[in-house]
Structures are given as structure tokens and as C-alpha cells.
Design a protein around this motif. Structure first.
Motif, short mmCIF file in Angstrom:
data_model
loop_
_atom_site.label_atom_id
_atom_site.label_comp_id
_atom_site.label_asym_id
_atom_site.label_seq_id
_atom_site.Cartn_x
_atom_site.Cartn_y
_atom_site.Cartn_z
N ARG A 38 0.84 -1.19 0.00
CA ARG A 38 0.00 0.00 0.00
C ARG A 38 0.88 1.25 0.00
O ARG A 38 0.63 2.20 -0.73
CB ARG A 38 -0.93 -0.03 1.21
N ALA A 39 1.95 1.25 0.80
CA ALA A 39 2.85 2.40 0.86
C ALA A 39 3.58 2.59 -0.48
O ALA A 39 3.72 3.72 -0.97
CB ALA A 39 3.87 2.22 1.98
N GLU A 40 3.97 1.50 -1.10
CA GLU A 40 4.65 1.61 -2.39
C GLU A 40 3.69 2.08 -3.47
O GLU A 40 4.07 2.87 -4.34
CB GLU A 40 5.28 0.27 -2.78
N THR A 82 1.17 4.07 -3.01
CA THR A 82 1.00 5.50 -2.77
C THR A 82 2.20 6.28 -3.29
O THR A 82 2.05 7.34 -3.91
CB THR A 82 0.81 5.76 -1.26
N ALA A 83 3.39 5.74 -3.05
CA ALA A 83 4.61 6.42 -3.52
C ALA A 83 4.63 6.49 -5.05
O ALA A 83 4.99 7.52 -5.63
CB ALA A 83 5.84 5.70 -3.01
N ARG A 97 2.02 6.51 -7.05
CA ARG A 97 1.00 7.46 -7.48
C ARG A 97 1.48 8.90 -7.30
O ARG A 97 1.26 9.75 -8.15
CB ARG A 97 -0.31 7.23 -6.71
N LEU A 98 2.14 9.18 -6.16
CA LEU A 98 2.68 10.53 -5.93
C LEU A 98 3.75 10.87 -6.97
O LEU A 98 3.80 12.00 -7.48
CB LEU A 98 3.27 10.63 -4.53
N CYS A 113 2.07 11.73 -10.19
CA CYS A 113 1.45 13.07 -10.11
C CYS A 113 2.49 14.17 -10.24
O CYS A 113 2.28 15.16 -10.95
CB CYS A 113 0.69 13.21 -8.79
#
Length: 192
Positions: free
Chosen positions: A41-43, A45-46, A48-49, A52
Motif C-alpha cells: 500500500r505504501a509503495e 501510494t509512492a 501514485r505521488l 502526479c
């Protein structure tokens, strides 16, 4: 197809999930895995950021203006940064370090490795001296053969054919050549 939760972590399906390349079954399985796995989940999110930020950077109109003498400044900076590398003190220091490392490596090789290295050196020297001996023997044998052939031919031509006149002409020619060599020697003042 990936079925276990550990397999999903090992395969790292995050880039394929973000790009929308997963099939429906794999996508559902990955989404269920992300709900229970904090690392994935953390990866996710990273990733996706990062996408962006990359989109933001690519969509902004950023005109970078280079100074007129940019290439000269870069060249001057590179020369000043490389000035320590070009000094003779650093060359001597690098050479001494290389010699020390070579000596340490030779010492660490051990006696068996040193013995094999010396053995290889002896074999090489033996082969080299053997080849030199062979060449010397071949040259000596060729010279001896030429001498024997010359003796046989000279005996046949001069003594058995009775042409003493040819022998006298050759002796006179030899005397003239010897006289010329001696005069050139004295003219140049050559000394040994």
C-alpha cells in the motif's frame, strides 16, 4: 497467474496496476492484497505521488534560459575541478599506491602461488633460451655448410681447372678492397 499474497509482493504488480494493464481477476486480487499489506500500500501510494509530480512537472511551461557564456563556464569549472588530478604529486602518489598494492597482493598469494609463478617464469625463460639456441645452431650450421661448399667449389675452380689467372685477379681485387678499407679507416680517424 498470481494466487498467493506473498506471490503478489514478490512479483511487484504495482506498475502494471497503475498503468491499467492487469486483467480483471488479477486486478481484484491485487486490490484485496493492498488492503491487507502495508508495504504494498505504501509503495502504491509512492508510485501514485511520483506520477502526479511527473505529470505536474511535464505540464508546466518551464523555459530555462541559458547564459550566453554557459559552455565556457562549464569548461572553466571542469578544468578547475580537474586540476588536482593532473598534478605530478598525485601521479607519484597513485604510482606508489599501485606498487604497494602489487607487493601486498604478491605477499598474500602465498608460497604455492609464488612457486607456481616462478615455475611459469622458468618455463618461459627456458623456452626463450631454447628458441635462441635453436636459431644460433641453425645460423652456425648454415655458415659451416656455406664454408664447406665454398671450399669445394674453389678447389674445383682454381686448383683442379688450372685457372691460376682467375685466382690472381681475385687476390688483386681483395688487395684493392683491403687497401680502400684501410685508407677509409685512417681518413675517418676511427678508433675502437
Amino acid at each position: 497467474m498470481v494466487t498467493k499474497s506473498q506471490d503478489i509482493c514478490a512479483v511487484n504488480l504495482i506498475p502494471a496496476y497503475i498503468d491499467g494493464e492487469l486483467e480483471d481477476d488479477a486486478r481484484v486480487l491485487f486490490e484485496q492484497h493492498v488492503e491487507v499489506c502495508g508495504d504494498c500500500r505504501a509503495e502504491l501510494t509512492a508510485h501514485r505521488l511520483f506520477i502526479c509530480e511527473l505529470d505536474t512537472a511535464m505540464t508546466q511551461n518551464m523555459d530555462v534560459v541559458m547564459p550566453a557564456d554557459f559552455s565556457r563556464m562549464v569548461a572553466a569549472r571542469a578544468e578547475s575541478d580537474m586540476s588536482g588530478v593532473r598534478s605530478s604529486a598525485e601521479h607519484r602518489r597513485a604510482l606508489s599506491i599501485c606498487v604497494i598494492l602489487a607487493l601486498v597482493a604478491f605477499a598474500l598469494l602465498g608460497t604455492s602461488a609464488r612457486t607456481s609463478l616462478v615455475t611459469v617464469g622458468r618455463i618461459f625463460a627456458g623456452k626463450l633460451f631454447g628458441a635462441a639456441g635453436f636459431l644460433w645452431t641453425a645460423f652456425y650450421d648454415a655458415a659451416a655448410s656455406a664454408t664447406v661448399i665454398f671450399r669445394v667449389l674453389s678447389r674445383k675452380v682454381f686448383f683442379e681447372s688450372g685457372s691460376l689467372g682467375l685466382l690472381i685477379v681475385l687476390l688483386a681485387l681483395a688487395a684493392v678492397l683491403l687497401f680502400r678499407l684501410i685508407s677509409n679507416y685512417h681518413r675517418t680517424g676511427a678508433t675502437y
